[in-house]
Design a protein around this motif. Structure first.
Motif, PDB file in Angstrom:
ATOM      1  N   GLU A 440       0.828  -1.209   0.000  1.00  0.00           N
ATOM      2  CA  GLU A 440       0.000   0.000   0.000  1.00  0.00           C
ATOM      3  C   GLU A 440       0.860   1.256   0.000  1.00  0.00           C
ATOM      4  O   GLU A 440       0.565   2.232  -0.707  1.00  0.00           O
ATOM      5  N   GLN A 443       2.521   1.701  -3.406  1.00  0.00           N
ATOM      6  CA  GLN A 443       1.543   2.199  -4.376  1.00  0.00           C
ATOM      7  C   GLN A 443       1.311   3.696  -4.188  1.00  0.00           C
ATOM      8  O   GLN A 443       1.233   4.452  -5.166  1.00  0.00           O
ATOM      9  N   LYS A 447       2.270   6.741  -6.857  1.00  0.00           N
ATOM     10  CA  LYS A 447       1.282   7.730  -7.295  1.00  0.00           C
ATOM     11  C   LYS A 447       1.808   9.143  -7.107  1.00  0.00           C
ATOM     12  O   LYS A 447       1.640  10.013  -7.978  1.00  0.00           O
TER      13      LYS A 447
END
Length: 454
Positions: A440, A443, A447
């Protein structure tokens, strides 16, 4: 038995008369915000702070006087105890001296009341009738509910959904003090409804709760948003902790080599650490200031130093901070107060300049430290505070191995009596690990980097 300094003994330690403003001593740091990318609601984004608090947040004065009425409220439980953790020292076989400042002695059970009371006081004087906020584990929501009740204000709290479900007693405590408590994301705001449409099982985050609270405040007459952690005025109010600790240690002829506190957005860390930073500037004594965060939300240790919003929908002005991105929703760990995507701008700047250090730990090793401390000292720490304890234990063991005498001070920012369900899961081997958190975080970082390139 533990030996503690009686804060009301002949040592002369009293409640501070002023808050310490670290901004005045950060050469090169200028508090500033960028306008939000979008406007909120039909009115547009309206100011939330009364002029009195706004002036505190941008002040360049090193000390700001605490009004007599607020000091009178503080004196119901302050100064809080400074305790020598002798049993923990013996258990670890360490030459280190371990002290903790026990903020769990407050009526709300945590340090959060230090800012909730002045905020309720100033908002009341500004003619506000209701305060709304977002809360993670519920410690801030509890404190604000108590403070608003004391000043005859209404209170609405958007509580992060995973904590709303994990800690029902905290919700009850807020309601006992007259607050209306809603799980976030909720169906009462556009922000909540849009997030639930994308993910009906969304665990929520403090940035999501903040988006909902801002929307509610922006559309209501006589309603204003109240922040509980990373804003400059909140850090300011919390410095009563460190000022008392400095005086209490001095009365014992002690000074810490290392000061440790957990970090969500930064209120309890700043409250303890910032006065010791001031002391280092004035005396030349070197004190390590260590912020401890969860591996599932490692904004300082892994985040990006950039401009970002404080809420999930990007409605608030942007500040430069270490962040994992305002849309990041961390794993639903039980230290709900640390599940915030960014660090306070002032603390972020200090970390960037090498003034503050940071470490991160996983949930199970944190609870292991919490259990060790509870069994040794017979005080149950909140999971947030157990992060600080984890690092303190590691430092004390290192001191044993190297034969180094070190004096360590940490902030036990709240008791864990509302968190026994989490400790029960840990003792039963059922506490979730952080295996999914790494992916998580990666990710979220990906981004952020893609947005920077764009």
């Amino acid at each position: 038995m533990n030996t503690s300094l009686d804060p009301r003994s002949a040592t002369g330690v009293r409640v501070p008369t002023h808050w310490y403003n670290v901004i005045a001593d950060l050469a090169g740091y200028v508090p500033q915000d960028r306008k939000p990318a979008q406007q909120l609601g039909k009115r547009g984004l309206r100011p939330q702070l009364p002029l009195s608090i706004y002036r505190q947040s941008v002040s360049d004065r090193p000390y700001i006087e605490i009004p007599t009425e607020i000091r009178a409220e503080y004196e119901r439980w302050r100064p809080t105890p400074l305790v020598r953790a002798r049993r923990l020292e013996r258990l670890l076989g360490t030459p280190a001296k371990i002290y903790y400042k026990y903020e769990g002695a407050s009526p709300s059970g945590s340090h959060k009341l230090n800012s909730a009371i002045p905020q309720a006081y100033y908002y009341k004087k500004a003619g506000v009738r209701e305060l709304v906020t977002g809360t993670g584990a519920g410690q801030w929501g509890t404190a604000l509910a108590m403070a608003t009740h004391a000043y005859d204000l209404e209170c609405t709290v958007y509580m992060v959904r995973c904590s709303y479900e994990q800690k029902p007693q905290r919700r009850t405590l807020m309601e006992l003090n007259g607050a209306r408590v809603l799980p976030s994301p909720s169906v009462t705001t556009e922000a909540g409804r849009s997030l639930l449409a994308d993910d009906p099982d969304c665990a929520g985050s403090l940035s999501v709760a903040s988006s909902e609270a801002h929307e509610y405040a922006n559309e209501g007459d006589g309603v204003r948003y109240s922040a509980g952690s990373g804003d400059n005025h909140v850090l300011l109010h919390q410095t009563v902790i460190g000022q008392e600790a400095l005086a209490q240690l001095a009365a014992l002829g002690e000074h810490p080599d290392t000061v440790v506190a957990a970090l969500g957005a930064g209120s309890n860390f700043a409250g303890l650490a910032m006065p010791f930073y001031k002391d280092s500037l004035e005396t030349g004594r070197r004190t390590r200031l260590v912020a401890v965060e969860p591996k599932s939300c490692p904004k300082l240790t892994r985040g990006v130093y950039t401009w970002d919003h404080h809420d999930a929908l990007g409605n608030t002005p942007m500040s430069k901070m270490y962040t994992l991105g305002h849309t990041f929703i961390p794993s639903p760990i039980h230290a709900g107060g640390l599940r915030y995507h960014g660090a306070a701008p002032a603390i972020s700047w200090m970390y960037h300049e090498g003034i503050v250090d940071a470490v991160a730990y996983g949930q199970n090793e944190v609870f292991e430290a919490g259990v060790t401390f509870a069994r040794a000292e017979q005080v149950i720490p909140a999971p947030e505070s157990a992060h600080a304890i984890r690092h303190v234990i590691d430092r004390a063991v290192r001191a044993r191995e190297t034969g180094t005498a070190e004096t360590i001070l940490f902030n036990l920012s709240g008791h864990g009596l509302m968190d026994l369900g989490s400790y029960e899961k840990y003792l039963g081997g059922l506490l979730e690990d952080d295996s999914a958190a790494e992916a998580e975080v990666e990710q979220a970082l990906g981004k952020l980097h893609r947005a920077a390139i764009a």
